[in-house]
Design an enzyme around this catalytic site. Structure first.
Site, short mmCIF file in Angstrom:
data_model
loop_
_atom_site.label_atom_id
_atom_site.label_comp_id
_atom_site.label_asym_id
_atom_site.label_seq_id
_atom_site.Cartn_x
_atom_site.Cartn_y
_atom_site.Cartn_z
N HIS A 250 -74.45 -5.57 15.95
CA HIS A 250 -75.28 -6.45 15.32
C HIS A 250 -76.88 -6.44 15.99
CE1 HIS A 250 -72.04 -9.60 13.83
NE2 HIS A 250 -72.43 -8.37 13.23
N TYR B 212 -75.87 -16.30 10.52
CA TYR B 212 -74.69 -16.69 10.64
C TYR B 212 -74.50 -17.71 9.82
CZ TYR B 212 -73.45 -13.53 14.59
OH TYR B 212 -73.12 -12.44 15.41
N GLU C 290 -75.60 -12.10 21.57
CA GLU C 290 -76.58 -11.28 20.95
C GLU C 290 -78.05 -11.59 21.45
OE1 GLU C 290 -75.69 -11.47 16.74
OE2 GLU C 290 -73.73 -10.67 17.18
N GLN D 211 -76.81 4.11 11.43
CA GLN D 211 -76.91 4.58 13.06
C GLN D 211 -76.75 6.17 12.87
OE1 GLN D 211 -73.89 2.08 14.77
NE2 GLN D 211 -75.74 0.84 15.86
C1 HEM Z 1 -68.57 -14.51 12.91
C2 HEM Z 1 -69.43 -13.64 12.25
C3 HEM Z 1 -69.33 -12.24 12.16
C4 HEM Z 1 -68.24 -11.26 12.47
C5 HEM Z 1 -66.96 -11.79 12.88
C6 HEM Z 1 -68.65 -9.94 12.22
C7 HEM Z 1 -67.89 -8.87 12.45
C8 HEM Z 1 -68.39 -7.60 12.43
C9 HEM Z 1 -67.70 -6.29 12.53
C10 HEM Z 1 -66.26 -6.41 13.07
C11 HEM Z 1 -68.30 -5.49 12.35
C12 HEM Z 1 -68.01 -3.66 12.46
C13 HEM Z 1 -68.49 -3.34 13.79
C14 HEM Z 1 -68.22 -2.08 13.84
O1 HEM Z 1 -68.63 -1.15 13.15
O2 HEM Z 1 -67.57 -1.60 15.17
C15 HEM Z 1 -69.76 -5.70 11.60
C16 HEM Z 1 -70.77 -5.21 11.28
C17 HEM Z 1 -71.99 -5.59 10.72
N1 HEM Z 1 -72.23 -6.97 10.58
FE1 HEM Z 1 -71.13 -8.52 11.24
N2 HEM Z 1 -69.99 -10.19 11.82
C18 HEM Z 1 -70.16 -11.21 11.78
C19 HEM Z 1 -71.68 -11.85 11.46
C20 HEM Z 1 -72.44 -11.14 10.79
C21 HEM Z 1 -73.68 -11.71 10.44
C22 HEM Z 1 -74.12 -13.14 10.40
C23 HEM Z 1 -74.57 -10.45 9.78
C24 HEM Z 1 -75.86 -10.44 8.98
C25 HEM Z 1 -75.92 -11.27 8.04
C26 HEM Z 1 -73.75 -9.31 10.01
C27 HEM Z 1 -73.98 -8.04 9.53
C28 HEM Z 1 -73.59 -6.98 9.90
C29 HEM Z 1 -73.83 -5.59 9.62
C30 HEM Z 1 -75.06 -5.31 8.83
C31 HEM Z 1 -72.92 -4.89 10.00
C32 HEM Z 1 -72.73 -3.25 10.01
C33 HEM Z 1 -72.13 -3.10 8.71
C34 HEM Z 1 -72.38 -1.49 8.15
O3 HEM Z 1 -71.67 -0.71 9.07
O4 HEM Z 1 -73.23 -1.29 7.22
N3 HEM Z 1 -72.50 -9.78 10.48
N4 HEM Z 1 -69.83 -7.05 12.00
#
Ligand code: HEM
Length: 253
Positions: free
Chosen positions: A84, A94, A136, A205
């Site tokens: 993130h 969030y 973060e 990335q």
């Molecule tokens: C409690 C809330 C959230 C959880 C549990 C969560 C969980 C995750 C997980 C498991 C991944 C994949 C990580 C990896 O590749 O190892 C991820 C990626 C990502 N998250 Fe979150 N996230 C949350 C909130 C958010 C928020 C608020 C945003 C922004 C609006 C966000 C944006 C992203 C983006 C842009 C990626 C990368 C996705 C990609 O590969 O294009 N996330 N998140």
């Protein structure tokens, strides 16, 4: 969270898990329709494979399952928060994710947004979101405090592109010509480009292959089955030496 919240959340994890595909598809569609600006944040090429949408929902469910002992998820949270941070995710985002996730849970479970069940999920999500946003913020501060470090996106320009057997090695320098953060080769750097013919930015990335005081190098391989949003293909086909792009501080995940 109250004990009753915890029971309600835990009791509904299995049925959400069974419906994780419907949950995540509904969630992303709803969120990106209501907040098209987030198309600049999510990699739309990844979205089309469904891989990332499931990762987010699966992480929320895993958290809910372990709600009484969230420390078992510490390692996963370390990785997700680093990802993130490399994508400049901000605390206020969030609330948007939470709102859309709760509506999706209400839809999949066929319960009203005013129900106790949704109130319980809201409490669980809020607890997780506060935990993650806090980790973060600490990471952003730590990156910005280091020599050559910065938080969020920083302007870079392409200093060289060298073709090799595997693709092309891009070397980028900070637009302000100042030092860049030193890190391990193999660290991941997020690069953000302008998508041609769209009013849209896309991040992806790449693994670093070399680092100097003022530059980073990374290899870009063409992606054959990718969409028009593939950052690798956009770099290879549309970017030249001297062009500007953005990058966030490299992270080891
Ligand atoms: C409690 C809330 C959230 C959880 C549990 C969560 C969980 C995750 C997980 C498991 C991944 C994949 C990580 C990896 O590749 O190892 C991820 C990626 C990502 N998250 Fe979150 N996230 C949350 C909130 C958010 C928020 C608020 C945003 C922004 C609006 C966000 C944006 C992203 C983006 C842009 C990626 C990368 C996705 C990609 O590969 O294009 N996330 N998140």
């Amino acid at each position: 969270m109250t004990p009753q919240h915890i029971e309600l959340v835990k009791a509904t994890v299995p049925v959400l898990r069974e419906n994780v595909v419907a949950l995540t598809e509904y969630f992303y569609q709803r969120m990106l329709n209501n907040h098209p600006e987030l198309k600049n944040t999510f990699n739309l090429d990844h979205q089309s494979t469904g891989r990332q949408p499931r990762a987010l929902a699966a992480a929320v469910l895993a958290y809910a399952e372990n709600i009484e002992n969230p420390s078992v998820l510490a390692k996963a949270l370390e990785r997700i928060t680093s990802k993130h941070v490399s994508l400049d995710i901000q605390p206020e985002q969030y609330a948007i994710v939470g709102d859309n996730l709760l509506h999706s849970i209400s839809e999949v479970l066929d319960v009203s947004m005013d129900s106790d069940l949704i109130a319980a999920w809201k409490a669980a999500y809020t607890q997780l979101a506060e935990l993650m946003a806090g980790i973060e913020q600490a990471k952003y501060q730590q990156l910005a405090a280091q020599h050559g470090g910065w938080a969020g996106w920083r302007g870079f320009k392409i200093a060289a592109i060298e073709n090799n057997a595997l693709g092309a090695v891009f070397t980028i320098e900070a637009a302000d010509a100042q030092a860049v953060l030193s890190t391990a080769v193999d660290a991941l750097i997020s690069v953000r480009v302008q998508v041609p013919q769209h009013d849209l930015l896309q991040p992806q990335q790449f693994k670093l292959t070399a680092i100097s005081d003022t530059s980073y190098s990374f290899a870009v391989a063409s992606a054959s089955d990718a969409s028009e949003f593939s950052v690798a293909n956009i770099l290879l086909q549309h970017y030249q030496v001297g062009d500007a792009l953005e990058a966030s501080a490299p992270m080891t995940l």
